[in-house]
Design a protein around this motif. Structure first.
Motif, PDB file in Angstrom:
ATOM      1  N   ASP A 151       0.746  -1.731  -0.204  1.00 11.86           N
ATOM      2  CA  ASP A 151       0.057   0.061   0.318  1.00 11.86           C
ATOM      3  C   ASP A 151       0.905   1.190  -0.048  1.00 11.86           C
ATOM      4  O   ASP A 151       0.939   1.881   0.622  1.00 11.86           O
ATOM      5  N   ARG A 152       1.284   1.297  -0.801  1.00 14.30           N
ATOM      6  CA  ARG A 152       2.546   2.587  -0.589  1.00 14.30           C
ATOM      7  C   ARG A 152       2.230   3.960  -1.421  1.00 14.30           C
ATOM      8  O   ARG A 152       1.196   3.749  -2.611  1.00 14.30           O
ATOM      9  N   PRO A 153       2.332   5.014  -1.163  1.00 11.86           N
ATOM     10  CA  PRO A 153       2.003   5.769  -1.964  1.00 11.86           C
ATOM     11  C   PRO A 153       2.558   5.960  -3.145  1.00 11.86           C
ATOM     12  O   PRO A 153       3.406   5.276  -3.335  1.00 11.86           O
ATOM     13  N   THR A 252       5.415   2.427   7.765  1.00 11.99           N
ATOM     14  CA  THR A 252       5.377   3.425   8.949  1.00 11.99           C
ATOM     15  C   THR A 252       5.456   4.746   8.399  1.00 11.99           C
ATOM     16  O   THR A 252       3.956   5.985   8.287  1.00 11.99           O
ATOM     17  N   ILE A 253       6.727   5.368   7.526  1.00 11.92           N
ATOM     18  CA  ILE A 253       6.732   6.329   7.607  1.00 11.92           C
ATOM     19  C   ILE A 253       6.038   6.766   6.528  1.00 11.92           C
ATOM     20  O   ILE A 253       5.066   8.141   6.285  1.00 11.92           O
ATOM     21  N   GLU A 254       5.688   5.806   5.588  1.00 12.75           N
ATOM     22  CA  GLU A 254       5.295   6.405   4.276  1.00 12.75           C
ATOM     23  C   GLU A 254       3.990   6.755   4.913  1.00 12.75           C
ATOM     24  O   GLU A 254       2.723   7.555   4.257  1.00 12.75           O
ATOM     25  N   TYR A 255       3.601   5.398   5.205  1.00 12.11           N
ATOM     26  CA  TYR A 255       1.598   6.157   5.532  1.00 12.11           C
ATOM     27  C   TYR A 255       1.528   6.590   6.510  1.00 12.11           C
ATOM     28  O   TYR A 255       0.173   7.764   6.666  1.00 12.11           O
ATOM     29  N   ASN A 256       2.408   7.577   7.274  1.00 16.19           N
ATOM     30  CA  ASN A 256       2.087   8.435   8.178  1.00 16.19           C
ATOM     31  C   ASN A 256       2.084  10.308   8.079  1.00 16.19           C
ATOM     32  O   ASN A 256       2.026  10.810   8.089  1.00 16.19           O
ATOM     33  N   THR A 257       3.014  10.049   6.201  1.00 11.87           N
ATOM     34  CA  THR A 257       3.285  11.113   5.805  1.00 11.87           C
ATOM     35  C   THR A 257       2.501  11.275   4.431  1.00 11.87           C
ATOM     36  O   THR A 257       2.512  12.269   3.880  1.00 11.87           O
ATOM     37  N   GLY A 258       2.298  10.367   3.947  1.00 14.18           N
ATOM     38  CA  GLY A 258       2.248  10.508   2.257  1.00 14.18           C
ATOM     39  C   GLY A 258       3.360  10.523   1.635  1.00 14.18           C
ATOM     40  O   GLY A 258       2.741  10.776   0.284  1.00 14.18           O
ATOM     41  N   LEU A 259       4.037  10.429   2.040  1.00 19.96           N
ATOM     42  CA  LEU A 259       5.984  10.409   1.036  1.00 19.96           C
ATOM     43  C   LEU A 259       6.144   9.427   0.760  1.00 19.96           C
ATOM     44  O   LEU A 259       6.311   8.359   1.455  1.00 19.96           O
ATOM     45  N   HIS A 260       6.559   9.274  -0.765  1.00 16.24           N
ATOM     46  CA  HIS A 260       7.169   7.166  -0.740  1.00 16.24           C
ATOM     47  C   HIS A 260       8.781   7.719  -1.079  1.00 16.24           C
ATOM     48  O   HIS A 260       9.334   8.759  -0.985  1.00 16.24           O
ATOM     49  N   VAL A 414       3.080  19.148   8.025  1.00 13.88           N
ATOM     50  CA  VAL A 414       3.692  18.082   7.564  1.00 13.88           C
ATOM     51  C   VAL A 414       2.982  18.174   6.323  1.00 13.88           C
ATOM     52  O   VAL A 414       3.738  17.517   5.316  1.00 13.88           O
ATOM     53  N   LYS A 415       1.121  18.567   6.065  1.00 17.06           N
ATOM     54  CA  LYS A 415       0.843  18.247   5.066  1.00 17.06           C
ATOM     55  C   LYS A 415       1.215  19.282   3.895  1.00 17.06           C
ATOM     56  O   LYS A 415       1.836  18.548   2.670  1.00 17.06           O
ATOM     57  N   THR A 416       1.756  20.705   4.026  1.00 24.32           N
ATOM     58  CA  THR A 416       2.544  21.074   3.124  1.00 24.32           C
ATOM     59  C   THR A 416       3.570  21.121   2.550  1.00 24.32           C
ATOM     60  O   THR A 416       3.872  20.503   1.155  1.00 24.32           O
ATOM     61  N   LEU A 417       4.568  20.628   3.866  1.00 23.56           N
ATOM     62  CA  LEU A 417       6.108  20.092   3.294  1.00 23.56           C
ATOM     63  C   LEU A 417       6.021  18.530   2.119  1.00 23.56           C
ATOM     64  O   LEU A 417       6.407  18.592   1.500  1.00 23.56           O
ATOM     65  N   VAL A 418       5.263  17.218   2.681  1.00 27.21           N
ATOM     66  CA  VAL A 418       5.039  16.932   1.883  1.00 27.21           C
ATOM     67  C   VAL A 418       4.894  17.317   0.194  1.00 27.21           C
ATOM     68  O   VAL A 418       5.219  16.749  -0.915  1.00 27.21           O
TER      69      VAL A 418
END
Length: 432
Positions: A151-153, A252-260, A414-418
């Protein structure tokens, strides 16, 4: 009356010296048209190759011709040694190394020599570069399979590296553990985690505090292959690594940030210290001195060169700071950027006695993902050097507060940063 036989006379042509002539004078120089006698020099003077040969007397025949005019002109230096090939004035021509040997040595063809020297050097450089590439590539430990992450972004623009410093004691003796103040804990945990974004609008290095509060998502076990469902539980970020290693940490990092995350790089205690020592130490400017008995840190403020043991203490220390985890991440960023700068300097890259030990120490201890190549690794180091040189941004993940001892991320920031990272835009968000 002629005493010579009739058949030997030549009355119509006059007396001939040496040909049965009754004349008392020799033949004139007119019958030796190839000879040209030059003017006699002063007594005792020697000239050219014919030096030491006495000058011949001048004879005049019955016709009044002498050797100084008329046919006598044709003595082209024969009597003085000035003959064909001897050069002018009896000297040697520039190409003739030994005039007496009568042989010529051609001038060296410098254009040809330079051409073949350049070809030889280029060939050696190419062969050495290719051999070094395959040697270095073979030493990379490609042990992390990001294809098992579920389930990767979607991937965005630019390249995202997850750089992890673990507390692995792999390859360390009891003496090493004591010297480096690492203790003898079993297993592996993460001491530092950073996301490095490499893009066209500047590179960005973001530290993720190990105490960050995150939700553990569903994941596929790295060894069992079993899918574990999400339970909504919250843990510190470093607990994800302790639970199932690199792939769960990435998940875990991808899930909590949405960054690939495109690439994974990990290094342990021993490898980190070895790299620092191999490069000859790292120069760093410490803003404020501090001590920590847990890590063995004991630093004064100012510019100094840290060896491997000191460097490890510097990046691990957190008990000496009020804001322990945040200050430690700043120190880690500062030191890693300085290390990258030191590795990429000409004094290291152009010195094989430094380059190969540094590469050997680093590549032996790095654990990377299966798709990681040397060019990707080089790009990561150059980007970190750029960040240290002011060409990029270095920051902590934005924090809004804490809960139960865990640091809570500022969701809006975090949303803006990502979004800026995914679109490879200039980062305007600031961190703690």
């Amino acid at each position: 009356m002629n005493d010579w036989p009739q058949g030997w006379s030549d009355d119509n042509r006059g007396p001939r010296y040496g040909r049965g002539s009754g004349g008392t004078q020799p033949e004139g120089a007119r019958v030796m048209r190839q000879v040209r006698r030059g003017p006699a020099g002063p007594p005792g003077q020697q000239r050219g190759y014919g030096a030491g040969v006495p000058q011949q007397p001048s004879y005049v025949d019955g016709q009044g011709y002498d050797d100084g005019a008329g046919y006598g002109e044709y003595d082209s230096g024969y009597n003085t040694g000035q003959v064909y090939g001897g050069g002018q004035g009896g000297g040697s021509v520039p190409n003739d190394a030994d005039p007496a040997a009568g042989q010529y040595r051609p001038r060296p063809n410098w254009r040809r020599r330079i051409k073949w020297t350049a070809i030889t050097l280029a060939s050696v450089l190419i062969v050495t570069s290719v051999a070094t590439y395959f040697w270095a590539d073979s030493k990379l430990r490609r042990e992390v399979d990001l294809a098992t992450v579920i389930d990767r972004p979607e991937a965005g623009s630019g390249t995202n590296y997850l750089i992890v410093g673990s507390d692995s004691r792999e390859g360390m003796s009891k003496a090493d553990e004591k010297k480096l103040h690492t203790g003898a804990a079993q297993g592996k945990r993460t001491d530092s985690m950073m996301i490095l974004h490499v893009g066209d609008n500047g590179d960005t290095l973001i530290s993720l505090p190990r105490d960050s509060d995150v939700e553990v998502p569903s994941y596929k076990g790295s060894s069992s292959g079993k899918v574990y469902p999400a339970k909504g539980r919250h843990e510190k970020l470093n607990a994800a690594y302790a639970e199932d290693g690199p792939t769960l940490l990435v998940r875990t990092i991808e899930y909590n940030t949405g960054l690939h995350i495109d690439h994974y790089v990990e290094i342990g205690f021993q490898g980190f210290a070895n790299i620092v020592d191999a490069v000859g130490g790292v120069d760093i400017d410490i803003d404020k001195g501090f001590k920590d008995k847990w890590s063995g840190a004991d630093f004064k403020a100012g510019k100094q060169t840290l060896n491997g043991q000191q460097a490890l203490a510097f990046v691990r220390t957190r008990h000496a700071f009020a804001t322990s985890d945040l200050q430690r991440t700043k120190n880690q960023q500062k030191f890693l950027a300085a290390l990258a700068h030191q590795v990429a300097t000409p004094s290291t890259v152009l010195n094989p006695f430094k380059l190969y030990p540094t590469m050997g120490a680093g590549l032996d201890s790095l654990i990377v993902d299966k798709d990681m190549g040397l060019w990707d690794l080089a790009s990561m180091f150059w980007a970190m050097k750029g960040v240290s040189g002011g060409d990029g941004t270095s920051m902590n993940m934005p924090i809004s507060g804490s809960t139960g001892g865990n640091l809570v991320w500022d969701k809006a920031k975090v949303k803006t940063l990502v979004s800026q990272l995914k679109n490879d835009e200039k980062v305007t968000v600031t961190g703690n």
